[in-house]
Design an enzyme around this catalytic site. Structure first.
Site, short mmCIF file in Angstrom:
data_model
loop_
_atom_site.label_atom_id
_atom_site.label_comp_id
_atom_site.label_asym_id
_atom_site.label_seq_id
_atom_site.Cartn_x
_atom_site.Cartn_y
_atom_site.Cartn_z
N ASP A 28 0.85 -1.20 0.00
CA ASP A 28 0.00 0.00 0.00
C ASP A 28 0.88 1.25 0.00
O ASP A 28 1.51 1.55 1.02
CB ASP A 28 -0.91 -0.01 1.23
CG ASP A 28 -1.75 1.26 1.34
OD1 ASP A 28 -1.92 1.96 0.31
OD2 ASP A 28 -2.23 1.56 2.45
N GLU A 80 29.44 5.23 1.79
CA GLU A 80 29.41 3.80 2.04
C GLU A 80 29.16 3.04 0.74
O GLU A 80 28.83 1.86 0.75
CB GLU A 80 28.38 3.43 3.10
CG GLU A 80 26.95 3.78 2.79
CD GLU A 80 26.01 3.31 3.90
OE1 GLU A 80 25.32 2.30 3.68
OE2 GLU A 80 25.97 3.96 4.97
N CYS A 112 26.38 6.97 7.30
CA CYS A 112 25.88 8.20 6.69
C CYS A 112 26.54 9.48 7.19
O CYS A 112 26.12 10.57 6.80
CB CYS A 112 24.37 8.30 6.90
SG CYS A 112 23.43 6.95 6.16
N ARG A 199 13.11 -1.39 13.95
CA ARG A 199 12.78 -0.31 14.89
C ARG A 199 13.94 0.04 15.82
O ARG A 199 13.97 1.13 16.40
CB ARG A 199 11.56 -0.71 15.72
CG ARG A 199 10.30 -0.84 14.88
CD ARG A 199 9.06 -0.95 15.71
NE ARG A 199 7.87 -1.01 14.88
CZ ARG A 199 6.63 -0.90 15.35
NH1 ARG A 199 6.44 -0.73 16.64
NH2 ARG A 199 5.60 -0.96 14.53
N HIS A 234 20.29 14.69 10.04
CA HIS A 234 20.29 13.54 9.14
C HIS A 234 18.84 13.11 8.92
O HIS A 234 18.01 13.18 9.82
CB HIS A 234 21.10 12.38 9.72
CG HIS A 234 21.11 11.19 8.83
ND1 HIS A 234 21.54 11.24 7.51
CD2 HIS A 234 20.68 9.91 9.03
CE1 HIS A 234 21.41 10.05 6.96
NE2 HIS A 234 20.89 9.23 7.86
N LYS A 239 9.93 11.44 8.57
CA LYS A 239 9.35 11.35 9.91
C LYS A 239 10.40 11.51 11.01
O LYS A 239 10.19 12.26 11.98
CB LYS A 239 8.62 10.00 10.06
CG LYS A 239 7.21 9.97 9.51
CD LYS A 239 6.27 10.82 10.36
CE LYS A 239 4.82 10.74 9.94
NZ LYS A 239 4.21 9.43 10.19
N ASN A 266 16.74 9.13 0.93
CA ASN A 266 17.88 9.25 1.85
C ASN A 266 19.17 9.08 1.07
O ASN A 266 19.48 7.99 0.59
CB ASN A 266 17.76 8.16 2.94
CG ASN A 266 18.93 8.18 3.91
OD1 ASN A 266 19.74 9.10 3.91
ND2 ASN A 266 19.02 7.15 4.73
#
Length: 345
Positions: A28, A80, A112, A199, A234, A239, A266
């Protein structure tokens, strides 16, 4: 202290939308866009890699710096996704901009934040008097495994910064780093795609390091969020960026200009350098910036920057970040898979 003498950005023109990736994997797209605050990402063409992105960004930085490239005493490329396992990207860049041979050069890796680590290294060399100018670049052509959550965000782009003491367009007031051994994201030698802790990449990794680096620098400088006109963090997704800005006490008018991930994805080592370049494109003399990078593994570099009046003299000497944001051509998943060499024979 040392400051920014010139800066330059580069973003590949190709884009793929979240809807197109989601279509292939029967996901979705609306929930993905809402969850990540990412709508599309930049994709490098077949003839683009970290080296070509770094060269383009460096050339744009030189246009603004208006210096002799032979005066550059150090070139560092943080990434990287260096094109060679053994062969420095930095020497390719140095040769392409005619800075060789009287300089030191090296490739840097720290997920990063390798680009901002290069900026700190150049600051030290310039401050010590060992070099006149240093060139630090953050650039990546990031990959996500087919069907993995990273595929919606892993993108390509980069920015370059020439550091020196004379004719600076922005002064570094201070810098601070926060580093721990936190294995939230990794890629083993020889493996094409990274693995991540899901997470776990949030609270104990990204938020812990960015928040502590920002607070550490503000404590060191004796400042508060309201002392800054702009902030850049960064941005693995939109979000995380907005959430960390709000946790630290920054308002939308301070953080929105540096937020590019919703429109290009990103860019890893290029994320904060590109966000900062867009802020500089929109700055005026006297304005103050807080910039905080993050690299998995894990660490954050924070910078307190004050823009000088010279910024208005150099802004238009090279393509602005907005030019690359608006220059785009959409591709489907088949072309994307071809460009990113996802089809293995």
């Amino acid at each position: 202290m040392a400051g920014i003498v010139g800066y330059g950005a580069y973003i590949p023109k190709y884009r793929i939308k979240v809807e197109e990736i989601a279509r292939v994997w029967n996901k979705d797209p609306e929930s993905i866009k809402k969850g990540l605050l990412v709508y599309e990402k930049a994709v490098p063409s077949l003839d683009e890699d970290t080296a070509t992105i770094a060269v383009e960004a460096a050339r744009n930085a030189l246009k603004r710096a208006e210096i002799d490239p032979k005066d550059i005493g150090a070139v560092y490329v943080g990434s990287e996704s260096h094109p060679y396992a053994v062969k420095p990207t930095a020497t390719i860049v140095a040769e392409a901009i005619d800075a060789t041979p009287d300089l030191t050069a090296a490739d840097l890796e720290f997920a990063c934040k390798a680009g901002t680590a290069g900026i700190q290294m150049c600051m030290g060399l310039v401050e010590s008097g060992l070099i006149k100018y240093g060139l630090a670049i953050g650039a990546d052509t990031a990959q996500g495994a087919p069907g993995d959550a990273l595929e919606y965000t892993a993108a390509a782009g980069g920015a370059a910064y020439i550091i020196g003491k004379s004719n600076v367009i922005a002064e570094f007031n201070g810098t601070y780093s926060y580093t721990t051994d936190t294995p939230d994201f990794w890629r083993r030698e020889g493996k094409p795609y990274p693995r991540h802790g899901g997470r776990f990449t949030g609270e104990p990794a990204y938020f812990r390091h960015v928040i502590n680096a920002a607070k550490g620098l503000m404590e060191k400088m004796g400042t508060k969020p309201e002392d800054y006109d702009y902030c850049v963090f960064h941005q693995p997704n939109g979000k995380f960026y907005i959430r960390v800005a709000k946790i630290l006490g920054f308002k939308e008018e301070q953080y929105k200009i540096g937020l590019l991930t919703p429109y290009i994805g990103n860019t890893y080592s290029g994320a904060v350098p590109l966000g900062l370049s867009n802020v500089l494109d929109n700055c005026e003399g006297g304005e103050r910036i807080l910039a905080v990078s993050y690299g998995s593994g894990a660490g954050s570099d924070a910078f307190d920057i004050t823009v000088t009046d010279r910024i208005n003299k150099v802004k238009d000497k090279a393509p602005k970040t907005a030019y690359y944001l608006e220059r785009k051509e959409y591709i489907d998943y088949a072309i994307y898979a071809k460009f990113r060499k996802k089809i293995k024979m």
